[in-house]
Design a protein around this motif. Structure first.
Motif, mmCIF file in Angstrom:
data_model
loop_
_atom_site.group_PDB
_atom_site.id
_atom_site.type_symbol
_atom_site.label_atom_id
_atom_site.label_comp_id
_atom_site.label_asym_id
_atom_site.label_seq_id
_atom_site.Cartn_x
_atom_site.Cartn_y
_atom_site.Cartn_z
ATOM 1 N N MET B 1 15.081 -2.786 -8.142
ATOM 2 C CA MET B 1 14.051 -2.838 -7.265
ATOM 3 C C MET B 1 13.112 -2.641 -7.172
ATOM 4 O O MET B 1 11.889 -2.273 -7.373
ATOM 5 C CB MET B 1 14.391 -3.211 -5.826
ATOM 6 C CG MET B 1 14.717 -4.621 -4.990
ATOM 7 S SD MET B 1 12.652 -4.960 -4.757
ATOM 8 C CE MET B 1 13.551 -4.649 -3.151
ATOM 9 N N THR B 2 13.332 -0.696 -6.715
ATOM 10 C CA THR B 2 11.792 0.084 -6.408
ATOM 11 C C THR B 2 10.882 0.384 -7.747
ATOM 12 O O THR B 2 9.795 0.381 -7.300
ATOM 13 C CB THR B 2 12.373 1.248 -5.812
ATOM 14 O OG1 THR B 2 13.686 1.366 -6.141
ATOM 15 C CG2 THR B 2 11.019 2.281 -5.498
ATOM 16 N N ARG B 3 12.187 0.420 -8.840
ATOM 17 C CA ARG B 3 11.088 0.200 -9.797
ATOM 18 C C ARG B 3 9.904 -0.829 -10.268
ATOM 19 O O ARG B 3 8.801 -0.999 -11.169
ATOM 20 C CB ARG B 3 12.117 0.809 -11.266
ATOM 21 C CG ARG B 3 11.728 2.129 -11.674
ATOM 22 C CD ARG B 3 12.629 2.503 -12.444
ATOM 23 N NE ARG B 3 12.636 3.564 -13.454
ATOM 24 C CZ ARG B 3 13.591 3.484 -14.264
ATOM 25 N NH1 ARG B 3 15.150 3.098 -14.349
ATOM 26 N NH2 ARG B 3 13.325 4.428 -15.772
ATOM 27 N N LEU B 6 6.880 -0.807 -8.281
ATOM 28 C CA LEU B 6 5.800 -0.176 -8.658
ATOM 29 C C LEU B 6 5.558 -0.670 -10.067
ATOM 30 O O LEU B 6 4.200 -0.245 -10.045
ATOM 31 C CB LEU B 6 6.744 1.370 -9.479
ATOM 32 C CG LEU B 6 6.049 2.820 -10.024
ATOM 33 C CD1 LEU B 6 4.768 3.255 -8.408
ATOM 34 C CD2 LEU B 6 7.483 3.473 -10.252
ATOM 35 N N VAL B 10 1.591 -1.394 -10.208
ATOM 36 C CA VAL B 10 0.905 -0.139 -11.425
ATOM 37 C C VAL B 10 -0.087 -1.708 -12.169
ATOM 38 O O VAL B 10 -1.421 -1.381 -12.394
ATOM 39 C CB VAL B 10 1.141 0.792 -11.314
ATOM 40 C CG1 VAL B 10 0.245 1.374 -12.908
ATOM 41 C CG2 VAL B 10 1.957 1.917 -11.350
ATOM 42 N N ALA B 13 -3.336 -2.981 -9.679
ATOM 43 C CA ALA B 13 -3.918 -2.284 -10.165
ATOM 44 C C ALA B 13 -4.665 -1.730 -11.623
ATOM 45 O O ALA B 13 -5.780 -2.034 -11.505
ATOM 46 C CB ALA B 13 -3.579 -0.831 -10.027
ATOM 47 N N LEU B 16 -6.964 -4.863 -12.042
ATOM 48 C CA LEU B 16 -7.957 -5.155 -11.236
ATOM 49 C C LEU B 16 -9.659 -3.532 -11.318
ATOM 50 O O LEU B 16 -10.229 -4.289 -11.228
ATOM 51 C CB LEU B 16 -7.410 -4.309 -9.202
ATOM 52 C CG LEU B 16 -7.308 -5.204 -8.608
ATOM 53 C CD1 LEU B 16 -6.441 -4.545 -7.918
ATOM 54 C CD2 LEU B 16 -8.030 -6.431 -8.040
ATOM 55 N N THR B 17 -9.199 -2.677 -11.800
ATOM 56 C CA THR B 17 -9.851 -1.674 -12.681
ATOM 57 C C THR B 17 -9.803 -1.763 -14.230
ATOM 58 O O THR B 17 -11.885 -1.582 -14.487
ATOM 59 C CB THR B 17 -9.494 -0.749 -11.801
ATOM 60 O OG1 THR B 17 -7.929 -0.039 -12.643
ATOM 61 C CG2 THR B 17 -9.654 -0.240 -10.449
ATOM 62 N N ALA B 73 -19.281 14.205 -15.144
ATOM 63 C CA ALA B 73 -18.612 13.463 -15.899
ATOM 64 C C ALA B 73 -18.982 13.438 -17.001
ATOM 65 O O ALA B 73 -18.018 12.684 -18.049
ATOM 66 C CB ALA B 73 -19.102 12.393 -14.693
ATOM 67 N N ALA B 76 -17.741 15.304 -19.685
ATOM 68 C CA ALA B 76 -15.708 14.378 -20.207
ATOM 69 C C ALA B 76 -15.690 13.213 -21.059
ATOM 70 O O ALA B 76 -15.179 13.565 -21.573
ATOM 71 C CB ALA B 76 -15.512 14.394 -18.727
ATOM 72 N N ARG B 79 -17.196 13.794 -24.387
ATOM 73 C CA ARG B 79 -15.431 14.461 -25.230
ATOM 74 C C ARG B 79 -14.399 13.051 -25.428
ATOM 75 O O ARG B 79 -13.922 13.485 -26.330
ATOM 76 C CB ARG B 79 -15.388 16.072 -24.915
ATOM 77 C CG ARG B 79 -16.089 16.989 -24.348
ATOM 78 C CD ARG B 79 -15.465 17.937 -23.527
ATOM 79 N NE ARG B 79 -15.331 19.355 -24.619
ATOM 80 C CZ ARG B 79 -15.692 20.126 -23.794
ATOM 81 N NH1 ARG B 79 -15.855 20.611 -22.980
ATOM 82 N NH2 ARG B 79 -15.244 21.430 -24.886
ATOM 83 N N ALA B 80 -14.458 12.511 -24.445
ATOM 84 C CA ALA B 80 -13.751 12.039 -24.520
ATOM 85 C C ALA B 80 -13.136 10.079 -25.483
ATOM 86 O O ALA B 80 -13.447 9.226 -25.799
ATOM 87 C CB ALA B 80 -13.020 10.783 -23.349
ATOM 88 N N GLN B 82 -16.608 8.535 -24.960
ATOM 89 C CA GLN B 82 -16.848 6.951 -24.321
ATOM 90 C C GLN B 82 -17.905 7.459 -23.248
ATOM 91 O O GLN B 82 -17.724 7.260 -21.996
ATOM 92 C CB GLN B 82 -15.966 6.918 -23.329
ATOM 93 C CG GLN B 82 -14.460 5.539 -23.976
ATOM 94 C CD GLN B 82 -13.779 5.391 -23.180
ATOM 95 O OE1 GLN B 82 -13.389 6.064 -22.244
ATOM 96 N NE2 GLN B 82 -13.373 3.947 -23.122
#
Lengths: 293, 437, 271
Positions: B1-3, B6, B10, B13, B16-17, B73, B76, B79-80, B82
């Motif tokens: 249930m928790t999983r 979770l 996530v 989330a 949303l982003t 920022a 980073a 280097r990624a 983006q």
């Protein structure tokens, strides 16, 4: 050793897989990368990577400022730990009576554990504020000395020390209370019958019996002061004034992130790694001995 | 249930982003900056104005933190693979950007996309600081300032001082002493201790800051701030700290808090502080400005440029760079420069814009904004006053401010503190130079 | 006993008062107006601007979003760690498999190297994965730690073998055993771990500072930094304190509500 109970060719691997996967990716990979990067001189954008072997380490170990930072870290951690434990132990001893509502007291003492060091720092920053804070205001009635932490290193350090001890205080006190309550009354009664006064009883019996708790709290507080006070320092003093509050972990972060000297910062991380390994190894050894206590 | 709870959490989330944006007609341009408060609002304003003026491109101005945080920022992200298209980098990061190989030089960007900008119209201090020896601009000037002097008129009145900015260090000392006697908490202070009191003071008096013509002739590896001039400046300030007429307020621009609170009588900091000070002092106290103070016995130089410029990073798509070129053209127009400089207090970047502001009566209504312009035109351009270009400049500045703290607290003598600052800085500079040998 | 009881109460009460004073003071500041904050002598009784200040703090830094982020991170880290470490402990205790010792040591070593020590490199790794400024980057790297595994391992070793044997006799497989028998027995430890990990995830400073860039992704303890009066802003400590109060409330509330398990968990992890 317990007897293993279940037999299954693949299940145990599946069960440990998530932890191992995360450990490999976010622990071993960065750890090795840190080791590797520490041997290089790296440009910020990654366009230059020059192998210099032990060059970063030589630079660190030849820099008196690095040793000062190590001394600051150690000194700060020791003060926070020793002072924090001493006060907590003293108060716990005095409070160790069969009183009602101990659980309630415990709750009321533990809650600062939930406050982030950085937030604690902000609150203390204001309490200490040279213009509006309540503490300098009260102190101004006692002395004309300016407690300006922008310039006086020891004032800045004191501010950080107090904020750190405050945060850990309730936790230390709660543990000592629990530890004291666990000491059988009969042992102490026997000692007092023998004619030992309260102080003697304390040092001869109570303190030694508390040594597992003391050891545990000592390690925990030292680790906290060494590493987790980063938030506190970043929010309040940023390593200053001069380098008075520049502890090792703050330095490592600053050289990497503000100074963009990635190889140099990685070398500092490696040294911190070795320090922690030494500390943990020492703790483990002591804990083994303690088991036979 | 928790999983499962979770994973739902996530997933929510992430949605949303991280959801990829639905396809837009307009091309998006990421512009990362470090401006806060009033200045941050103005950045958003100019981006919005550009977006409203056409429909092909949308500039998204994103505040990423302080200047170092914004730079980190961007690194980073680069280097990624983006990177943002435009990143605002403080003047201290100029050499880092120039050496990086990650930059799409602005002069090239503009000529590649057929956008014509009259580079000669850019005011010479700015052009001199940000261009290479060929005279080509590598980054787009955006917010340039220079330090000036501010004074609190109410506190001056309280101390019985005439309503006039002090013009020399001797004048500052005597006025600050009177302010102290009148009970002022912060008689004299300065923000950006290294930038104002060391870097600018050296340039202002035609003194070299580092070798290789302050880094313009090649990577500098030695600082020269511990010479007779530097020591004399520090001796005066150390004395001021000891006698109580100089209040040290912290590194970077922390000391501005003192001036904002109305506690300081005399204060030196960036001309860009005008915007925030105007808002903060409204209804509370009145203030004025003047040029930086001079130290007697040394030649005339000029103050140097601070602030930041906009750098374009490689790794984007051609149509996006077209939008960047358009945005820069928009920002550089006389009308927008005059507006931007007018509302922020930054220097107008082109001579045309400065003339327009004069003609429109803006300076008559806001005399304080003219101080910086007048100061720079009255100065003398010498090899020592063109600017300072160092690798790892951020660490150098930090090293200097660290030792200044030791000097002001009395822990070290001025000479010793300066020598230590030079030693540490040289170490840092050599590290950088070793990367690009 | 009577007199020492009074002394005990007294000392504890004083300790609590001293401990609580800064927080009380912060609360008082958070209810004051700007003028009251900047005037001396400092007032020690709450004032009337509570709603205004908290509303201000809320809107200025997007507190709603910050608290949401902190909640997500704290919950994800706590639950993630619990699940992962429980499974690993179960495997280590109840199975025999090749490489078990190696797995055990690999997990153990993570204890020796806390995040601050590997910051720069972990950042590079996360950057390569493209997880900078994302929830994944904020949470997953924090789940690589061994405290939970050891807690469960210690506990499982104290459970009598007979239980597992009985389950096998009943024909139950290992997963059944885990779900129906072990898990219910572990609730106390799970609750204890939850409190500790939630607080840890909520309050973590260094990691979120490094890997988030945008204000929308920041967690609360870092996001309120924008409110701390510095430089050219007005000395609005009242708003800053309001923000601080809002940020420290959830973890403190969790500790208070679950304090029984919290203390048990602390004492257990010591062993």
């Amino acid at each position: 050793m317990r007897r293993a109970v279940f037999r299954n060719p693949w299940l145990p691997y599946a069960l440990v897989a998530p932890q191992i996967a995360i450990t490999l990716v976010f622990f071993f990979w960065p750890a090795f990368d840190s080791l590797r990067l520490s041997l290089y001189r790296a440009s910020p954008f990654g366009d230059r990577l020059i192998f210099i072997g032990g060059g970063n380490f030589a630079r660190l170990l030849g820099d008196p400022a690095y040793f000062r930072s190590a001394a600051t870290s150690l000194g700060f951690s020791l003060v926070v730990t020793v002072a924090g434990l001493a006060v907590a132990l003293l108060l716990a001893s005095l409070a160790n009576a069969k009183i009602r509502g101990l659980a309630l007291y415990r709750t009321l003492l533990l809650w600062p554990y939930g406050i982030a060091p950085a937030v604690a720092g902000v609150i203390w920053l204001f309490v200490f504020h040279p213009s509006f804070g309540v503490l300098p205001y009260l102190l101004s009635f006692v002395t004309a000395y300016q407690f300006n932490w922008f310039l006086k290193g020891w004032v800045a350090l004191m501010l950080i020390v107090i904020a750190a001890i405050w945060k850990q205080f309730g936790y230390n006190l709660a543990f000592y209370l629990a530890g004291l309550q666990a000491i059988p009354g009969s042992v102490l009664e026997a000692a007092s019958v023998d004619g030992a006064g309260p102080i003697r009883r304390f040092f001869a019996i109570t303190f030694p019996l508390l040594s597992p708790v003391t050891f545990f709290l000592f390690t925990l507080n030292m680790t906290f002061a060494f590493f987790e006070t980063f938030g506190l320092i970043h929010a309040v003093t940023q390593g200053g004034p001069g380098d008075a509050t520049s502890i090792l972990v703050y330095r490592a972060w600053k050289d990497g992130f503000d100074g963009l000297q990635l190889g140099y910062s990685a070398a500092q991380s490696v040294i911190l790694m070795l320090l922690v390994i030494a500390l943990t190894a020492a703790q483990f050894r002591y804990a083994e001995k303690k088991v036979t206590y | 249930m928790t999983r499962s709870a979770l994973s739902v959490l996530v997933a929510a989330a992430v949605l949303l982003t991280g959801a990829p944006s639905t396809s837009r007609a307009a091309t998006e341009i990421q512009f990362w900056h470090a401006m806060t408060a009033v200045l941050g609002e103005r950045v958003n304003e100019i981006a919005n104005k550009f977006n409203a003026s056409q429909s092909e491109y949308v500039v998204k101005a994103v505040h990423k933190g302080s200047y170092p945080e914004t730079l980190n920022a961007a690194i980073a992200a680069y280097r990624a693979k983006q990177p943002p298209h435009i990143v605002q980098v403080f003047e201290v990061g100029t050499q880092t950007m120039l050496s990086s190989g990650a930059v799409y030089p602005v002069y090239q960007l503009m000529s590649d996309h057929g956008v014509v900008i009259d580079w000669n119209d850019v005011i010479s201090p700015v052009r001199g600081y940000y261009s290479t020896t060929g005279g080509n601009l590598y980054s787009m000037p955006f917010n340039s300032s220079t330090p000036i002097l501010y004074y609190n008129k109410d506190l001056f009145k309280k101390a019985g001082l005439p309503d006039q900015a002090p013009a020399t260090w001797d004048a500052i000392e005597s006025m600050a002493k009177k302010l102290k006697a009148a009970g002022v908490k912060c008689p004299f202070s300065s923000a950006w201790p290294s930038w104002v009191l060391v870097e600018n003071m050296h340039a202002y008096h035609d003194q070299p800051f580092a070798d290789n013509r302050n880094g313009f002739d090649g990577l500098a590896t030695t600082l020269k701030i511990n010479g007779p001039f530097g020591v004399k400046m520090m001796e005066r300030l150390a004395r001021g700290a000891k006698e109580g007429w100089f209040t040290y307020g912290g590194r970077l621009n922390k000391a501005e808090a003192l001036m904002t609170a109305g506690e300081c009588g005399i204060f030196t900091t960036s001309s860009a502080y005008i915007g925030n000070l105007t808002r903060a002092s409204e209804g509370k106290f009145t203030w004025g400005t003047g040029p930086l103070p001079r130290l007697a016995g040394f030649p005339q130089g000029n103050s140097i440029i601070g602030g930041a410029t906009l750098w374009v990073l490689r790794g984007g798509k051609p149509e996006e760079y077209k939008g960047v070129a358009q945005f820069f053209k928009y920002v550089a127009s006389t009308e927008n420069q005059a507006w931007w400089a007018g509302v922020t207090g930054y220097l107008p970047l082109t001579n045309s814009a400065a003339k327009a502001m004069e003609a429109s009566g803006h300076y008559a209504k806001n005399p304080n904004q003219k101080t910086a312009v007048v100061q720079m035109s009255a100065g003398k351009t010498t090899p020592n006053s063109q600017g300072i270009r160092l690798g790892n400049f951020n660490s150098v500045r930090d090293a200097i401010e660290e030792q200044m703290e030791n000097i002001f607290s009395g822990n070290k003598s001025p000479k010793q503190g300066l020598d230590d600052a030079v030693a540490k800085s040289n170490d840092v500079l050599k590290e950088f130079a070793a990367l690009y040998r | 006993m009577g007199r020492s009881s009074v002394i005990a109460h007294g000392i504890l009460a004083v300790s609590i008062a001293v401990l609580a004073f800064p927080l009380y003071y912060a609360f008082v500041i958070s209810t004051q107006s700007l003028d009251e904050v900047t005037s001396l002598p400092p007032k020690l009784a709450p004032s009337t601007h509570l709603v205004q200040n908290y509303a201000d703090a809320w809107t200025r830094v997007g507190m709603g979003r910050l608290l949401l982020n902190s909640t997500i991170v704290a919950l994800a880290v706590a639950l993630g760690k619990i699940v992962i470490s429980l499974l690993s402990a179960f495997a280590i205790v109840y199975f025999d498999f090749r490489g078990k010792q190696l797995v055990f040591w690999m997990i153990f070593i993570t204890l020796m190297l806390p995040v601050p020590v590997r910051i720069v490199s972990t950042y590079q790794v996360v950057s390569v994965l493209g997880w900078i400024d994302t929830y994944w980057g904020l949470t997953v790297p924090l789940m690589a730690s061994a405290t939970g595994t050891f807690l469960f391992r210690q506990y499982y070793r104290t459970i009598p073998d007979s239980l597992a044997e009985a389950a096998q006799l009943d024909g139950a497989g290992p997963l059944r055993f885990l779900w129906s028998i072990l898990l219910p027995l572990s609730t106390a430890n799970i609750a204890a771990l939850f409190v500790i990990l939630f607080v840890y995830g909520w309050n973590d400073y260094l990691w979120p500072l490094m890997i988030t860039n945008s204000q929308e992704m920041r967690t609360a303890v870092i996001g309120i930094d924008a409110l701390i009066p510095r430089t050219s802003q007005l000395p609005e400590w009242n708003v800053a304190m309001a923000a601080a109060m809002m940020v420290l409330l959830p973890p403190v509330a969790i500790i208070v509500a679950m304090q029984r398990w919290f203390v048990k968990g602390l004492i257990e992890t010591e062993k």
